[in-house]
Each structure stands twice: as structure tokens, then as C-alpha cells.
Design an enzyme around this catalytic site. Structure first.
Site, PDB file in Angstrom:
ATOM      1  N   ARG A  58      26.585  23.066  38.981  1.00  0.00           N
ATOM      2  CA  ARG A  58      26.430  24.462  38.520  1.00  0.00           C
ATOM      3  C   ARG A  58      26.085  25.382  39.688  1.00  0.00           C
ATOM      4  O   ARG A  58      26.416  26.572  39.696  1.00  0.00           O
ATOM      5  CB  ARG A  58      25.360  24.543  37.414  1.00  0.00           C
ATOM      6  CG  ARG A  58      25.124  25.961  36.907  1.00  0.00           C
ATOM      7  CD  ARG A  58      24.496  26.026  35.523  1.00  0.00           C
ATOM      8  NE  ARG A  58      23.358  25.162  35.344  1.00  0.00           N
ATOM      9  CZ  ARG A  58      22.157  25.347  35.916  1.00  0.00           C
ATOM     10  NH1 ARG A  58      21.951  26.377  36.711  1.00  0.00           N
ATOM     11  NH2 ARG A  58      21.171  24.512  35.678  1.00  0.00           N
ATOM     12  N   TYR A 111      39.632  47.396  33.169  1.00  0.00           N
ATOM     13  CA  TYR A 111      40.058  46.308  32.276  1.00  0.00           C
ATOM     14  C   TYR A 111      39.121  46.301  31.052  1.00  0.00           C
ATOM     15  O   TYR A 111      37.896  46.296  31.211  1.00  0.00           O
ATOM     16  CB  TYR A 111      40.024  44.971  33.027  1.00  0.00           C
ATOM     17  CG  TYR A 111      40.248  43.793  32.122  1.00  0.00           C
ATOM     18  CD1 TYR A 111      41.394  43.718  31.322  1.00  0.00           C
ATOM     19  CD2 TYR A 111      39.316  42.768  32.008  1.00  0.00           C
ATOM     20  CE1 TYR A 111      41.606  42.656  30.458  1.00  0.00           C
ATOM     21  CE2 TYR A 111      39.523  41.696  31.147  1.00  0.00           C
ATOM     22  CZ  TYR A 111      40.665  41.652  30.382  1.00  0.00           C
ATOM     23  OH  TYR A 111      40.868  40.606  29.516  1.00  0.00           O
ATOM     24  N   ASP A 183      37.199  45.355  42.148  1.00  0.00           N
ATOM     25  CA  ASP A 183      38.008  44.343  41.477  1.00  0.00           C
ATOM     26  C   ASP A 183      39.391  44.399  42.119  1.00  0.00           C
ATOM     27  O   ASP A 183      40.129  45.372  41.946  1.00  0.00           O
ATOM     28  CB  ASP A 183      38.049  44.648  39.971  1.00  0.00           C
ATOM     29  CG  ASP A 183      38.822  43.598  39.179  1.00  0.00           C
ATOM     30  OD1 ASP A 183      39.704  42.947  39.770  1.00  0.00           O
ATOM     31  OD2 ASP A 183      38.556  43.451  37.972  1.00  0.00           O
ATOM     32  N   LYS A 208      44.999  35.278  37.698  1.00  0.00           N
ATOM     33  CA  LYS A 208      46.191  36.092  37.935  1.00  0.00           C
ATOM     34  C   LYS A 208      46.918  35.642  39.214  1.00  0.00           C
ATOM     35  O   LYS A 208      47.298  34.505  39.311  1.00  0.00           O
ATOM     36  CB  LYS A 208      45.780  37.560  37.968  1.00  0.00           C
ATOM     37  CG  LYS A 208      44.836  37.963  36.832  1.00  0.00           C
ATOM     38  CD  LYS A 208      45.533  37.916  35.493  1.00  0.00           C
ATOM     39  CE  LYS A 208      44.625  37.825  34.276  1.00  0.00           C
ATOM     40  NZ  LYS A 208      43.304  38.379  34.320  1.00  0.00           N
TER      41      LYS A 208
HETATM   42  N1  LCS Z   1      39.680  42.132  36.062  1.00  0.00           N
HETATM   43  C1  LCS Z   1      40.945  42.505  35.827  1.00  0.00           C
HETATM   44  C2  LCS Z   1      41.545  43.631  36.608  1.00  0.00           C
HETATM   45  C3  LCS Z   1      41.702  41.852  34.854  1.00  0.00           C
HETATM   46  O1  LCS Z   1      42.969  42.245  34.647  1.00  0.00           O
HETATM   47  C4  LCS Z   1      41.100  40.800  34.109  1.00  0.00           C
HETATM   48  C5  LCS Z   1      41.851  40.085  33.044  1.00  0.00           C
HETATM   49  C6  LCS Z   1      39.774  40.444  34.396  1.00  0.00           C
HETATM   50  C7  LCS Z   1      39.094  41.131  35.373  1.00  0.00           C
HETATM   51  C8  LCS Z   1      39.061  39.328  33.658  1.00  0.00           C
HETATM   52  O2  LCS Z   1      39.528  38.099  34.108  1.00  0.00           O
HETATM   53  P1  LCS Z   1      39.589  36.746  33.231  1.00  0.00           P
HETATM   54  O3  LCS Z   1      38.225  36.520  32.694  1.00  0.00           O
HETATM   55  O4  LCS Z   1      40.585  36.952  32.157  1.00  0.00           O
HETATM   56  O5  LCS Z   1      39.979  35.708  34.242  1.00  0.00           O
HETATM   57  N2  LCS Z   1      43.015  40.756  32.627  1.00  0.00           N
HETATM   58  C9  LCS Z   1      43.790  40.446  31.629  1.00  0.00           C
HETATM   59  C10 LCS Z   1      44.866  41.256  31.219  1.00  0.00           C
HETATM   60  O6  LCS Z   1      45.214  42.315  31.725  1.00  0.00           O
HETATM   61  N3  LCS Z   1      45.448  40.701  30.175  1.00  0.00           N
HETATM   62  O7  LCS Z   1      44.832  39.522  29.826  1.00  0.00           O
HETATM   63  C11 LCS Z   1      43.719  39.285  30.719  1.00  0.00           C
END
Ligand code: LCS
Length: 393
Positions: A58, A111, A183, A208
Site C-alpha cells: 500500500r 472532468y 491534470d 487513457k
Molecule cells: N481526469 C480526466 C481528465 C479524465 O478524463 C478522467 C476520466 C479522470 C481524470 C479520472 O480517471 P479514472 O479514475 O477514470 O482513471 N475520464 C473519463 C472520461 O472522459 N470518460 O470516462 C472516464
């Protein structure tokens, strides 16, 4: 060769700096929750941070560590912290820098869950926030209060593709001693390095572009300084939003091809953006590589390429969006982004359907907005698919 001297694509393969005793070409998966100390003194020194050594997964793990070192090298930071998801990274940053009675300034087209977790959860503990248009520097200056402790931006923003000037907002925030978190999910370190532009922390949803194969959910924070790195690792480990070794292995594998994947997706995206801009059913296209993008010059200055995320507006709003979504055949009708496959989604009927009309308007999400994440398929096939789906609108 030391990784500092390597080019970006060599760093993708070699920068993690991991030596396996058996000479394994890839970093093994250390599927262990805990690690033996050599002695009581060694255990005490590990806990005190006086000696290197793994304690408990962890807190840290060699497979995760190699990925953290690689992403930190790609972002020119002091160190990385792997997290269970991008949202694990977002909540760790909020937890680390904000407390009761303190205030965050952020962009109104963030987001969704990054915004929702602040509005529904952190607000319960007395954290205050202002959502503004961070592409407008005057609004940034005006939003800062004596209790502002974090400037949190996303650029390009999701899903409006608005671009914030990282250097300019970092200068403003630093005048007031406020740390800046960027971000960088939409660019990845291949296209943009926020720490080099003045930011203090970089955040990634590695779900992503970094992983790129739609088979892992993961996140990463990279801190510029040792002090911030220590703070963030402590928060992440105590909250328990750590990455797991198998997740790290998969993400590390995907990361190796980041450069060639983005080159190809970006070439495709440039052609698709041109095609959409000329299409009679399309009202507008927002893509940093088009001169029509309101921050085209800024994008050229702070990004090494326009990327592969495109938003566009359909002329007949929400109904047109739904018809198009129902008729794509190659593109996957799915959320997420940054993978090898082309994805399409319609925020007004999907991810942002719960927002009020006013909130959608402020965030710049119109009923006809369609978001595309362009993949690495043959561009003619993507274009043909979009053209036939638009034909049904
Ligand atoms: N930051 C951005 C810019 C994102 O697009 C997302 C997820 C996150 C943080 C969060 O990341 P995760 O926990 O999903 O790894 N974006 C998504 C989207 O645009 N569609 O589905 C997930």
C-alpha cells in the site's frame, strides 16, 4: 546511458531504472503485500525513511516503483505516486492540500467526477471552491482569496478542449504561494510537460493515453519537489488508493508505445478534424490543431502537438447526437479516451445528462456536442464511418 540524456522514446522503454538479478527484460510482477526486513534495525530505518527498502505494497512496491520512476522521468519531476485510478489521484491531491475553511480555484469544464467529488464530498468537510473559466487570466486573479490553497486545472479540458495557459496561471498562483496541479490526461507527457511550465504537481488518469489499450484503470501523480512527493505519498498510502502490482505491469507495458501510438492517432485526428470542419451537418469543431480553435497559438506554445481529442457540434442538438451515436459502426460508442480504438460519446445525453441546463451552459457543453477520441485505425475507415453516421442525422 543515464536516462536524463535519453530522448523521449528511449525513456519510455528504459527510464524506470530497474535491475533484475536474473536479467529479466521486463520488470517482474512483485505480487507481494509485504516485504521482509533484513533485521530489526533495517525495519526501523525503513520506517524512519533513513534507508531504501520496501515495507508494504500500500505504501510502495518494486513493480509500481518502476512505473512511478518512468512517469516521473517523462514529466521531469522528483517522483511519481501510482494510484488505483485517476480519481484516486484527484482525491489524494484534494486531501493533501485542502482542509476545512480552505478554498480551491478550478475550471468549470472539469472532468465530471473531479468536480462532483468536491461538490458532494469535500464540501461536507468545509472545503470551499470556485469554478471559473481558467482560460481567462482575469477571472483567475479575481477568484483567488486569502484562504485559497490549491489551483487545480485540466488542459485541454474534458470535454470542451479549452486550453489554459499553464505558465501564466502558475505565475499568478505562485505570487500568492498557492500550489498548482495540472491534470495532463488529455496530452500525456509526450505532448505536454506542466512541471516545466511552472506547475507543482502533474496528474494522470493512466487509464487513457499512458496505458492506451482500454484494459486498465490507473492513476499517477508526479511532484516537482521531494516535499510534495512525501506529502502526496503519505496521503495516498493512508487513504489506501494505491495501485496494484499487476495493474502497474500492464500500464508499464502499454506506456512503452506511447510515442508511436500518439503520433499515429494525432495524424488521424488532424485529418478527421479537417473533414468535420467541412461537413454540412457539423456546426463547429474544437481541435487544438485547427486555426479556428480560440487558443490555437497557446496550444502551439505549450503543447508539442494537438493530440487526438476532438469535440464538435451537431446542428440539430440532442436528437442529432443520439442518431449519430446509434449509427456508428467502427467507432465504439463508449466513454473513456486515449486508447488505440476510436471512441465516440455524446455528453448531453450521457456523461453530463444530469447537469442542469445552466451548469451545462456555463461548462460549455451544448446539446449537440460530440466528443471523439481518435484511435490508430486506418483514417479512411474512421472517416467513412463518421460520414455514414452523419448521413443518418
Ligand atoms: N481526469 C480526466 C481528465 C479524465 O478524463 C478522467 C476520466 C479522470 C481524470 C479520472 O480517471 P479514472 O479514475 O477514470 O482513471 N475520464 C473519463 C472520461 O472522459 N470518460 O470516462 C472516464
Amino acid at each position: 546511458m543515464s536516462s536524463e540524456k535519453m530522448g523521449f522514446n528511449s525513456k519510455l522503454i528504459h527510464a524506470g531504472d530497474f535491475e533484475d538479478e536474473l536479467g529479466s527484460a521486463t520488470t517482474p510482477i512483485y505480487q507481494s503485500s509485504t516485504f521482509k526486513f533484513k533485521s530489526a534495525d533495517h525495519g526501523a530505518a525503513c520506517f524512519a525513511g533513513e534507508e531504501d527498502g520496501y515495507i508494504y505494497t500500500r505504501i510502495g512496491n518494486p513493480t509500481i516503483g518502476e512505473l512511478e520512476n518512468t512517469v516521473a522521468a517523462l514529466e521531469n519531476g522528483f517522483g511519481g505516486i501510482g494510484t488505483s485510478s485517476g480519481m484516486g489521484a484527484v482525491t489524494s491531491v484534494y486531501m493533501a492540500y485542502l482542509g476545512a475553511g480552505e478554498h480551491m480555484v478550478s475550471h468549470n469544464a472539469l472532468y465530471g467526477p473531479s468536480r462532483a467529488v468536491m461538490e458532494s464530498l469535500f464540501s461536507k468537510f468545509g472545503v470551499e471552491y470556485s469554478y471559473i473559466d481558467t482560460t481567462d487570466l482575469k477571472q483567475v486573479k479575481e477568484a483567488i482569496r486569502p484562504n485559497t490553497k490549491l489551483l487545480y486545472i485540466e488542459t485541454p479540458a474534458n470535454p470542451t478542449i479549452g486550453i489554459t495557459d499553464i505558465e501564466a496561471v502558475s505565475n499568478i498562483a505562485h505570487e500568492f504561494g498557492i500550489p498548482v496541479c495540472v491534470d495532463n490526461t488529455f496530452c500525456s507527457p509526450y505532448l505536454q510537460n506542466p512541471l516545466d511550465l511552472g506547475a507543482d504537481i502533474v496528474l494522470h488518469s493512466m487509464t487513457k493515453f499512458i496505458n492506451g489499450h482500454a484494459d486498465i484503470v490507473a492513476g499517477m501523480l508526479v511532484a516537482k519537489t521531494e516535499e510534495d512527493h512525501k506529502l502526496l505519498r503519505g496521503v495516498m498510502a493512508n487513504m489506501g488508493c494505491n495501485m496494484d502490482p499487476h495493474q502497474a505491469f500492464m500500464t508499464r507495458r502499454g506506456l512503452k508505445t506511447l510515442g508511436i501510438r500518439i503520433d499515429r492517432a494525432q495524424d488521424n485526428a488532424r485529418k478527421i478534424a479537417d473533414f468535420l470542419e467541412k461537413h454540412p451537418k457539423v456546426e463547429w469543431v474544437k481541435y487544438p490543431g485547427l486555426e479556428s480553435h480560440p487558443q490555437y497559438e497557446l496550444a502551439k506554445k505549450q503543447m508539442r502537438g494537438p493530440g487526438s481529442m476532438i469535440s464538435f457540434g451537431l446542428k440539430n442538438g440532442i436528437e442529432a447526437g443520439k442518431v449519430m451515436m446509434d449509427n456508428v459502426k467502427l467507432a465504439l460508442l463508449a466513454v473513456s479516451l486515449g486508447g488505440i480504438e476510436t471512441l465516440i460519446q455524446h455528453p448531453a445525453s450521457m456523461t453530463h445528462a444530469k447537469l442542469t441546463e445552466e451548469a451545462k451552459h456555463i461548462a460549455g457543453i451544448s446539446d449537440g456536442l460530440v466528443r471523439l477520441s481518435i484511435g490508430i485505425e486506418d483514417v479512411d475507415d474512421i472517416m467513412e464511418d463518421l460520414d455514414q453516421a452523419l448521413g443518418k442525422v
